[in-house]
Design an enzyme around this catalytic site. Structure first.
Site, PDB file in Angstrom:
ATOM      1  CG  ASP A  35      -1.949  -1.036   1.210  1.00  0.00           C
ATOM      2  OD1 ASP A  35      -2.330  -1.418   0.091  1.00  0.00           O
ATOM      3  OD2 ASP A  35      -2.406  -1.471   2.289  1.00  0.00           O
ATOM      4  CG  HIS A 238      23.926   5.996 -14.356  1.00  0.00           C
ATOM      5  ND1 HIS A 238      23.165   5.767 -15.483  1.00  0.00           N
ATOM      6  CD2 HIS A 238      24.397   7.254 -14.497  1.00  0.00           C
ATOM      7  CE1 HIS A 238      23.189   6.837 -16.249  1.00  0.00           C
ATOM      8  NE2 HIS A 238      23.934   7.756 -15.677  1.00  0.00           N
ATOM      9  CG  ASP A 255      26.362  13.252  -9.870  1.00  0.00           C
ATOM     10  OD1 ASP A 255      25.619  14.198  -9.560  1.00  0.00           O
ATOM     11  OD2 ASP A 255      26.521  12.843 -11.035  1.00  0.00           O
ATOM     12  CG  ASP A 266      23.657  16.931 -12.147  1.00  0.00           C
ATOM     13  OD1 ASP A 266      24.272  16.204 -11.344  1.00  0.00           O
ATOM     14  OD2 ASP A 266      23.532  16.673 -13.365  1.00  0.00           O
ATOM     15  CG  HIS A 345      30.086  11.275 -19.117  1.00  0.00           C
ATOM     16  ND1 HIS A 345      30.341  12.606 -18.966  1.00  0.00           N
ATOM     17  CD2 HIS A 345      30.740  10.646 -18.090  1.00  0.00           C
ATOM     18  CE1 HIS A 345      31.077  12.793 -17.883  1.00  0.00           C
ATOM     19  NE2 HIS A 345      31.349  11.610 -17.338  1.00  0.00           N
ATOM     20  CG  HIS A 349      22.901  17.122 -18.374  1.00  0.00           C
ATOM     21  ND1 HIS A 349      22.102  17.686 -17.414  1.00  0.00           N
ATOM     22  CD2 HIS A 349      23.841  16.416 -17.689  1.00  0.00           C
ATOM     23  CE1 HIS A 349      22.516  17.311 -16.212  1.00  0.00           C
ATOM     24  NE2 HIS A 349      23.590  16.546 -16.349  1.00  0.00           N
ATOM     25  CG  HIS A 356      19.913  14.010 -17.503  1.00  0.00           C
ATOM     26  ND1 HIS A 356      20.205  12.695 -17.718  1.00  0.00           N
ATOM     27  CD2 HIS A 356      20.933  14.467 -16.718  1.00  0.00           C
ATOM     28  CE1 HIS A 356      21.327  12.364 -17.094  1.00  0.00           C
ATOM     29  NE2 HIS A 356      21.783  13.425 -16.480  1.00  0.00           N
ATOM     30  CD  GLU A 379      27.562  15.847 -16.029  1.00  0.00           C
ATOM     31  OE1 GLU A 379      27.823  14.852 -15.332  1.00  0.00           O
ATOM     32  OE2 GLU A 379      26.425  16.197 -16.322  1.00  0.00           O
ATOM     33  CE1 TYR A 383      33.588   9.086 -13.911  1.00  0.00           C
ATOM     34  CE2 TYR A 383      33.821   9.421 -16.294  1.00  0.00           C
ATOM     35  CZ  TYR A 383      33.275   9.799 -15.075  1.00  0.00           C
ATOM     36  OH  TYR A 383      32.448  10.887 -15.000  1.00  0.00           O
ATOM     37  NE  ARG A 398      29.739  12.835 -12.758  1.00  0.00           N
ATOM     38  CZ  ARG A 398      29.637  11.542 -12.495  1.00  0.00           C
ATOM     39  NH1 ARG A 398      30.384  10.687 -13.172  1.00  0.00           N
ATOM     40  NH2 ARG A 398      28.783  11.100 -11.598  1.00  0.00           N
ATOM     41  CD  GLU A 400      27.031  17.132 -12.795  1.00  0.00           C
ATOM     42  OE1 GLU A 400      27.114  16.182 -11.995  1.00  0.00           O
ATOM     43  OE2 GLU A 400      26.190  17.186 -13.714  1.00  0.00           O
TER      44      GLU A 400
HETATM   45  N1  GLY Z   1      23.626  13.171 -12.008  1.00  0.00           N
HETATM   46  C1  GLY Z   1      23.466  12.823 -13.349  1.00  0.00           C
HETATM   47  C2  GLY Z   1      24.380  13.582 -14.212  1.00  0.00           C
HETATM   48  O1  GLY Z   1      25.373  14.077 -13.752  1.00  0.00           O
HETATM   49  O2  GLY Z   1      24.118  13.792 -15.350  1.00  0.00           O
HETATM   50 MN    MN Z   2      25.547  14.731 -11.786  1.00  0.00          MN
HETATM   51 MN    MN Z   3      24.886  15.996 -14.762  1.00  0.00          MN
END
Ligand code: GLY
Ligand code: MN
Ligand code: MN
Length: 437
Positions: A35, A238, A255, A266, A345, A349, A356, A379, A383, A398, A400
């Site tokens: 529930d 991720h 992150d 972000d 990557h 974004h 995103h 960002e 790695y 990373r 960002e």
């Molecule tokens: N936290 C997801 C990204 O950095 O795009």
């Molecule tokens: Mn991020």
């Molecule tokens: Mn990001």
């Protein structure tokens, strides 16, 4: 009643044209188990145009309609439900608090929508993303045109996303303020995380420090599940299980982003669990930092993602050559995307109501040009897993930040989060959680 939502509706409707109709459903309620439901989060388009945060509603915009352009369908108030779940908005407040010209019981939608569809020349809706809505819209269309001569649905249906998401790409003052807050609070959370990080603590315990700081500053939730990745976990892009122990000598990549009034931050920082970077970690960190600073510095009106990506790719590739992980001519290596095993990557974004965020990256087959009011992340990362020589193994970094495009260049909304090696080491030693000025 907030004028800002009215302004956005008016702007959207001016582009739709008279005799048209737009539909947006609220976000569905999602079951977690038994529930128990997931915390409710309104659909971003719905929120953007109404400020309305309750479920089971349908927004209908009908520019030029005599009885009113802004219609909300929603549940009628029910004392029995209110006893368990608290006050409902109801039909009256939909008008007095949210400014709807008319409001109707959502249970009548299958009668009302076909009536409105009969005269609509164009029907805008978020096509293709919600199968149930696609089906409903077709049903309403068939009901509306059952007795009329054949009118083609394909000529009449328009994907609302194209107009609305182009609009959402340029943030208004209210949105910029929310994004500024989300980023500033996230910067404080990073500062607290650095100060509280200790070897032997679990990744989720460090995550808890972030949640604490965000909630203390007015954020009810995060914009996305935080990534708290110690050592080699940082190479899993991720990673959100966050259930391993942090070890002295490792880095931890965090992150995280607060959600403030529905707007996302972000921000990623990577720091040494024991407070001091090793020589190898330092070398890699300086490369990622140089790439990030150069990428941010390229942000200004008229620049494009291609420019930012190009600069980031080049600086990272130069760094990989210095580390001995790539060999050859920089430009040829960039051209061949030789950095991909270590950086898989893109440089960033759009950022807004969604982490995103929506909005096109190309228009008329051309890369979209940055304009004042756009907000984006920068960002880069490296790695380095187990396939590299010993000193570089399991270094995942990373960095960002959240960046607003201004008239003359950019503003880093998350600037207060410690970022240089000196700033991070000083923060981790300090007794207070203070951010940079
Ligand atoms: N936290 C997801 C990204 O950095 O795009
Ligand atoms: Mn991020
Ligand atoms: Mn990001």
């Amino acid at each position: 009643m907030d004028k800002v939502f009215q302004k956005r509706r008016a702007k959207l409707m001016s582009q739709m044209g008279e005799g048209s109709l737009a539909l947006i459903p609220s976000a569905p309620i999602s079951i977690r188990n038994g529930d128990v439901t997931y915390p409710y989060r309104q659909d971003s388009d719905f929120y953007y145009l109404t400020g309305f945060t309750a479920p089971e509603a349908l927004l209908v915009l009908m520019p030029g309609r005599a009885e009113g352009e802004f219609v909300l369908l929603l549940p009628e108030r029910d004392p029995k439900i209110e006893r368990w779940e608290g006050p409902m908005v109801g039909l009256e407040k939909a008008k007095t608090e949210f400014g709807a010209n008319e409001s109707f019981d959502i249970n009548h939608m299958n009668t009302l929508l076909p009536q409105w569809f009969e005269t609509a020349q164009k029907i805008y809706f978020p096509a293709g993303s919600m199968p149930e809505l696609d089906e409903q819209v077709h049903d309403w269309w068939r009901a509306a045109h059952a007795h009329t001569e054949q009118v083609s649905a394909t000529e009449c249906f328009v994907n609302l996303d194209i107009l609305l998401h182009r609009m959402r790409l340029i943030k208004d003052e209210t949105e910029i303020e929310c994004l500024r807050q989300a980023s500033a609070i996230t910067a404080k959370a990073h500062s607290r995380g650095m100060r509280r990080c200790e070897s032997g603590c679990w990744e989720y315990q460090l995550e808890g420090e972030y949640l604490h700081e965000m909630m203390q500053h007015g954020c009810r939730d995060v914009a996305y599940p935080s990534i708290v990745a110690g050592g080699s976990n940082a190479c899993v892009l991720h990673y959100i299980t966050n259930n391993q122990k942090l070890k002295a000598g490792d880095l931890v990549l965090v992150d995280a982003g607060a959600e403030y009034n529905h707007y996302a931050a972000d921000v990623t920082r990577t720091y040494p669990v024991n407070g001091e970077f090793s020589e190898a970690q330092r070398k890699v960190y300086e490369i990622v930092l140089a790439a990030q600073l150069a990428g941010i510095d390229a942000v200004k009106p008229g620049a494009t993602w291609e420019v930012v990506n190009g600069i980031v790719n080049k600086v990272l590739t130069e760094g990989l050559i210095e580390l001995g992980l790539l060999e050859g001519n920089v430009d040829a290596l960039v051209q061949a995307e030789a950095y991909k095993p270590f950086y898989m990557h893109r440089a960033g974004h759009w950022l807004g109501l969604d982490v995103h965020d929506v909005g096109p990256y190309q228009e008329n087959k051309q890369p979209i040009k940055f304009e004042p009011g756009m907000v984006l992340t920068v960002e880069p990362g490296l790695y380095l897993g187990t396939d590299v020589p010993a000193p570089w193994q399991n270094i995942g970094i990373r960095i960002e930040d959240d960046v607003l495009v201004t008239e003359t260049g950019y503003e880093v909304l998350s600037h207060a989060a410690p970022k240089t090696i000196d700033e991070i080491e000083a923060c981790m030693k300090s007794e207070s959680f203070l951010c940079k000025n």
